[in-house]
Scaffold this active site. Structure first.
Site, short mmCIF file in Angstrom:
data_model
loop_
_atom_site.label_atom_id
_atom_site.label_comp_id
_atom_site.label_asym_id
_atom_site.label_seq_id
_atom_site.Cartn_x
_atom_site.Cartn_y
_atom_site.Cartn_z
N ALA A 2 -18.84 -11.33 -0.30
CA ALA A 2 -17.51 -11.28 -0.98
C ALA A 2 -16.84 -9.85 -0.13
O ALA A 2 -17.72 -8.83 -0.27
CB ALA A 2 -17.37 -11.51 -2.25
N CYS A 87 -24.67 -19.16 -4.40
CA CYS A 87 -24.64 -18.00 -4.96
C CYS A 87 -24.62 -17.79 -6.47
O CYS A 87 -24.45 -18.50 -7.30
CB CYS A 87 -22.94 -17.65 -4.75
SG CYS A 87 -22.49 -16.11 -5.25
N LYS A 126 -24.74 -24.59 1.71
CA LYS A 126 -25.66 -23.18 1.49
C LYS A 126 -25.95 -23.19 0.40
O LYS A 126 -25.36 -23.41 -0.95
CB LYS A 126 -24.83 -22.04 1.78
CG LYS A 126 -25.75 -20.95 1.79
CD LYS A 126 -25.02 -19.65 2.34
CE LYS A 126 -26.07 -18.33 2.39
NZ LYS A 126 -26.88 -18.10 1.28
N GLY A 190 -32.34 -14.91 3.96
CA GLY A 190 -32.89 -14.07 3.04
C GLY A 190 -33.91 -13.02 3.76
O GLY A 190 -34.80 -13.44 4.36
N ARG A 214 -26.84 -9.89 4.65
CA ARG A 214 -26.46 -8.48 3.93
C ARG A 214 -27.14 -7.35 5.08
O ARG A 214 -26.32 -6.23 5.12
CB ARG A 214 -27.09 -8.06 2.58
CG ARG A 214 -26.73 -8.97 1.61
CD ARG A 214 -27.19 -8.54 0.24
NE ARG A 214 -28.53 -9.06 0.10
CZ ARG A 214 -29.37 -8.22 -0.59
NH1 ARG A 214 -28.80 -7.26 -1.25
NH2 ARG A 214 -30.55 -8.48 -0.45
#
Length: 314
Positions: A2, A87, A126, A190, A214
């Protein structure tokens, strides 16, 4: 991701070789009920025309999901629609979306089926390998099969349980079980923070591809470096130079400014500066003076001030 994977960041990701990019999560309920917070998440830029941009929706009401999918499809700007069933963020879980869908496997399947029935676009999913490690170890295979049986065209599965959020090791056997349980393509996700990590995860799980998340924040060249490593196993990975990071940062800054202007925000320049407070340290982490620059950025108001502050690192 986000407030990260807006159109500006996706432009950089595509330029650095990403095969497909997902939008920020969009609430299906917000889209159906015309929430003013929703349209910015669906904004695209001209550089994305013809690119595989995938809208990521979350929600737990099959009829709302179907209506949201129809609205997105009617825009005619997106390649596919993704259902987020992974999520673990409290805001998303509280409304029954994200990983909360895994608590009710029947509902999880119905939400996917509703999305598939409402569009001619591919629907992807996902998700996670499960809610927590104390559940059945076969959960990941079951989760993957439900997605496939209800019409998903592709599955992305994160190798941690929802209870772990984003910390701890991946459960490689659970990821491999999901990959081997279905015929649709499976991407794994991940802890992929380097090209070598991507290569190892593909080998260990027999997945069809990897999703970077990330680790690519403030490091969009990770896409290009990973592709190079996967296409040429003998290639030596070279992290980006500080100067290259600076050029990417300044380019990102300019594209973000265009996005804020396209969104007709009242003060596009100031809004761009505010948005980039989360990126600066990540682009320049490890450089002498980066931490001090991050603190200084909190006081800056204009793009010229930001550019001058970044220049001071060099």
């Amino acid at each position: 991701m986000a407030e990260i994977t807006d159109a500006a960041y996706r432009v950089l990701a595509f330029e650095q070789g990403a095969d497909a990019c997902w939008t920020e999560m969009v609430s299906a309920a917000g889209l159906v009920h015309d929430s003013p917070n929703t349209p910015p998440h669906l904004e695209t830029l001209p550089e994305e025309n013809g690119k595989p941009v995938i809208v990521q929706l979350y929600g737990s009401n099959p009829s709302e999901m179907a209506e949201a999918v129809r609205k997105v499809s009617d825009l005619g700007r997106f390649y596919a629609i993704d259902i987020n069933a992974g999520c673990p963020a409290p805001k998303v879980v509280r409304c029954g979306g994200g990983s909360a869908l895994l608590k009710d496997r029947s509902l999880y399947g119905r939400v996917i089926a509703a999305a598939v029935s409402a569009t001619r676009l591919p629907v992807t999913v996902k998700t996670r390998i499960g809610l927590s490690p104390d559940r059945q170890s076969s959960a990941s295979a079951e989760i993957a099969k439900i997605a496939e049986e209800n019409g998903a065209a592709l599955l992305t599965i994160h190798g941690r349980y929802a209870s772990a959020f984003h910390s701890g090791p991946l459960d490689i056997p659970a990821l491999a079980a999901a990959c081997n349980a279905v015929r649709i393509p499976v991407l794994v996700n991940g802890a992929i923070d380097s090209p070598n990590a991507a290569r190892n995860l593909l080998r260990e799980t027999d997945a069809d591809g990897v999703m970077l998340a990330r680790a690519a924040i403030g490091n969009p060249s990770l896409f290009r470096r990973t592709i190079t490593a996967l296409e040429n196993p003998d290639a030596i990975d070279t992290p980006p130079s500080p100067e290259f990071q600076r050029s990417l940062f300044l380019h990102h800054l300019d594209v973000e400014r265009r996005l804020k202007t396209a969104l007709k925000q009242p003060d596009p320049e100031h809004m761009t500066v505010l948005a980039f407070r989360r990126f600066l340290f990540l682009y320049f982490r490890g450089l002498p003076g980066a931490a001090a620059l991050r603190r200084r950025l909190q006081t800056l108001e204009s793009l010229d001030e930001v550019r001058m502050a970044v220049q001071s690192l060099f």
